[in-house]
Write an enzyme that holds these catalytic residues in place. Structure first.
Site, PDB file in Angstrom:
ATOM      1  N   ASP A   1       0.846  -1.188   0.000  1.00 50.32           N
ATOM      2  CA  ASP A   1       0.000   0.000   0.000  1.00 50.32           C
ATOM      3  C   ASP A   1       0.886   1.243   0.000  1.00 50.32           C
ATOM      4  O   ASP A   1       1.877   1.313   0.729  1.00 50.32           O
ATOM      5  CB  ASP A   1      -0.931  -0.012   1.222  1.00 50.32           C
ATOM      6  CG  ASP A   1      -2.081   0.959   1.074  1.00 50.32           C
ATOM      7  OD1 ASP A   1      -3.236   0.506   0.993  1.00 50.32           O
ATOM      8  OD2 ASP A   1      -1.821   2.188   1.054  1.00 50.32           O
ATOM      9  N   ILE A   2       0.520   2.233  -0.801  1.00 52.73           N
ATOM     10  CA  ILE A   2       1.317   3.457  -0.941  1.00 52.73           C
ATOM     11  C   ILE A   2       1.282   4.288   0.344  1.00 52.73           C
ATOM     12  O   ILE A   2       2.177   5.102   0.589  1.00 52.73           O
ATOM     13  CB  ILE A   2       0.816   4.269  -2.163  1.00 52.73           C
ATOM     14  CG1 ILE A   2       1.898   5.153  -2.716  1.00 52.73           C
ATOM     15  CG2 ILE A   2      -0.456   5.028  -1.844  1.00 52.73           C
ATOM     16  CD1 ILE A   2       1.598   5.701  -4.113  1.00 52.73           C
TER      17      ILE A   2
ATOM     18  N   ASN B   1     -12.958  -3.279   2.235  1.00 49.96           N
ATOM     19  CA  ASN B   1     -13.892  -2.164   2.407  1.00 49.96           C
ATOM     20  C   ASN B   1     -14.861  -2.148   1.234  1.00 49.96           C
ATOM     21  O   ASN B   1     -14.481  -2.458   0.098  1.00 49.96           O
ATOM     22  CB  ASN B   1     -13.118  -0.841   2.457  1.00 49.96           C
ATOM     23  CG  ASN B   1     -12.200  -0.764   3.668  1.00 49.96           C
ATOM     24  OD1 ASN B   1     -12.532  -1.267   4.738  1.00 49.96           O
ATOM     25  ND2 ASN B   1     -11.033  -0.149   3.504  1.00 49.96           N
TER      26      ASN B   1
ATOM     27  N   VAL C   1     -10.860   2.969  -3.755  1.00 44.10           N
ATOM     28  CA  VAL C   1     -10.467   2.460  -5.079  1.00 44.10           C
ATOM     29  C   VAL C   1     -11.447   1.351  -5.450  1.00 44.10           C
ATOM     30  O   VAL C   1     -11.594   0.367  -4.707  1.00 44.10           O
ATOM     31  CB  VAL C   1      -9.015   1.932  -5.084  1.00 44.10           C
ATOM     32  CG1 VAL C   1      -8.668   1.369  -6.458  1.00 44.10           C
ATOM     33  CG2 VAL C   1      -8.026   3.033  -4.690  1.00 44.10           C
TER      34      VAL C   1
ATOM     35  N   HIS D   1     -10.182  -5.217  -3.410  1.00 42.59           N
ATOM     36  CA  HIS D   1      -8.845  -5.482  -2.863  1.00 42.59           C
ATOM     37  C   HIS D   1      -8.963  -5.909  -1.418  1.00 42.59           C
ATOM     38  O   HIS D   1      -9.820  -5.433  -0.674  1.00 42.59           O
ATOM     39  CB  HIS D   1      -7.931  -4.256  -2.994  1.00 42.59           C
ATOM     40  CG  HIS D   1      -8.552  -2.982  -2.517  1.00 42.59           C
ATOM     41  ND1 HIS D   1      -9.458  -2.261  -3.281  1.00 42.59           N
ATOM     42  CD2 HIS D   1      -8.412  -2.305  -1.356  1.00 42.59           C
ATOM     43  CE1 HIS D   1      -9.842  -1.199  -2.607  1.00 42.59           C
ATOM     44  NE2 HIS D   1      -9.225  -1.202  -1.432  1.00 42.59           N
TER      45      HIS D   1
ATOM     46  N   HIS E   1      -7.008  -5.967   2.071  1.00 44.44           N
ATOM     47  CA  HIS E   1      -5.895  -5.383   2.830  1.00 44.44           C
ATOM     48  C   HIS E   1      -5.324  -6.445   3.756  1.00 44.44           C
ATOM     49  O   HIS E   1      -6.077  -7.104   4.492  1.00 44.44           O
ATOM     50  CB  HIS E   1      -6.387  -4.238   3.725  1.00 44.44           C
ATOM     51  CG  HIS E   1      -6.872  -3.019   3.012  1.00 44.44           C
ATOM     52  ND1 HIS E   1      -6.100  -1.888   2.839  1.00 44.44           N
ATOM     53  CD2 HIS E   1      -8.060  -2.743   2.431  1.00 44.44           C
ATOM     54  CE1 HIS E   1      -6.801  -0.962   2.194  1.00 44.44           C
ATOM     55  NE2 HIS E   1      -7.998  -1.462   1.944  1.00 44.44           N
TER      56      HIS E   1
HETATM   57  P1  AMP Z   1      -9.677   1.365   0.200  1.00 42.58           P
HETATM   58  O1  AMP Z   1      -9.748   2.623   1.018  1.00 42.58           O
HETATM   59  O2  AMP Z   1     -10.078   0.123   0.915  1.00 42.58           O
HETATM   60  O3  AMP Z   1     -10.362   1.532  -1.143  1.00 42.58           O
HETATM   61  O4  AMP Z   1      -8.131   1.145  -0.079  1.00 42.58           O
HETATM   62  C1  AMP Z   1      -7.441   1.727  -1.143  1.00 42.58           C
HETATM   63  C2  AMP Z   1      -5.991   1.679  -0.757  1.00 42.58           C
HETATM   64  O5  AMP Z   1      -5.223   1.845  -1.927  1.00 42.58           O
HETATM   65  C3  AMP Z   1      -5.579   2.754   0.224  1.00 42.58           C
HETATM   66  O6  AMP Z   1      -5.075   2.145   1.415  1.00 42.58           O
HETATM   67  C4  AMP Z   1      -4.520   3.539  -0.541  1.00 42.58           C
HETATM   68  O7  AMP Z   1      -3.457   3.962   0.285  1.00 42.58           O
HETATM   69  C5  AMP Z   1      -4.057   2.539  -1.574  1.00 42.58           C
HETATM   70  N1  AMP Z   1      -3.514   3.093  -2.785  1.00 42.58           N
HETATM   71  C6  AMP Z   1      -4.020   4.122  -3.528  1.00 42.58           C
HETATM   72  N2  AMP Z   1      -3.253   4.328  -4.609  1.00 42.58           N
HETATM   73  C7  AMP Z   1      -2.239   3.414  -4.556  1.00 42.58           C
HETATM   74  C8  AMP Z   1      -1.111   3.128  -5.382  1.00 42.58           C
HETATM   75  N3  AMP Z   1      -0.867   3.819  -6.507  1.00 42.58           N
HETATM   76  N4  AMP Z   1      -0.275   2.125  -5.014  1.00 42.58           N
HETATM   77  C9  AMP Z   1      -0.509   1.432  -3.869  1.00 42.58           C
HETATM   78  N5  AMP Z   1      -1.563   1.648  -3.064  1.00 42.58           N
HETATM   79  C10 AMP Z   1      -2.405   2.626  -3.393  1.00 42.58           C
END
Ligand code: AMP
Ligand code: ZN
Length: 114
Positions: free
Chosen positions: A31-32, A88, A97, A101, A103
């Site tokens: 995760d970024i 989520n 996103v 996914h 986590h």
């Molecule tokens: P959610 O809030 O469950 O939709 O999680 C989306 C996750 O994607 C968040 O924890 C972000 O930090 C992560 N995220 C967003 N953009 C990127 C990226 N380019 N590379 C890795 N993780 C990302």
């Protein structure tokens, strides 16, 4: 694949990511914005927007995501200490996103839910 999906772009290698595991069904990357010392996202290659959009056809794939997360936890030696797996869904679930996914969070004491 969805043209304007961030995670589809990561799968297509159009956007870089710190990949920890990939095979023909799933991709796992850091995760970024990590919320724990180990914070990995496990995503299916197949674009599924939310868990609401998964169907019976996706049953095996969703199970495979869970098993992949457990494997990554083992490889990172956090399996015994413990970890959390989270999906989520939509706004109140905190989804930002819209490509399903999982986590994987580990490496610190996680607070109790609720
Ligand atoms: P959610 O809030 O469950 O939709 O999680 C989306 C996750 O994607 C968040 O924890 C972000 O930090 C992560 N995220 C967003 N953009 C990127 C990226 N380019 N590379 C890795 N993780 C990302
Ligand atoms: Zn996608």
């Amino acid at each position: 694949m969805s043209e304007d999906c961030l995670f589809c772009k990561i799968i297509k290698k159009e956007i870089p990511a710190d990949i920890v595991y990939e095979d023909d069904q799933v991709l796992a990357f850091r995760d970024i914005s990590p919320q724990a010392p180990l914070h990995v996202l496990i995503i299916p290659h197949k674009h599924i927007s939310t868990i609401n959009d998964a169907s019976e056809n996706d049953e095996k794939l969703l199970g495979y995501m869970l098993l992949t997360a457990a494997k990554i936890a083992r490889e990172n030696q956090v399996d015994e200490a413990g970890y959390r797996l989270v999906i989520n869904c939509n706004e109140q679930g905190g989804q930002t996103v819209f490509h399903v996914h999982l986590h994987l969070l580990a490496g610190r004491q996680l607070t109790r839910l609720g």
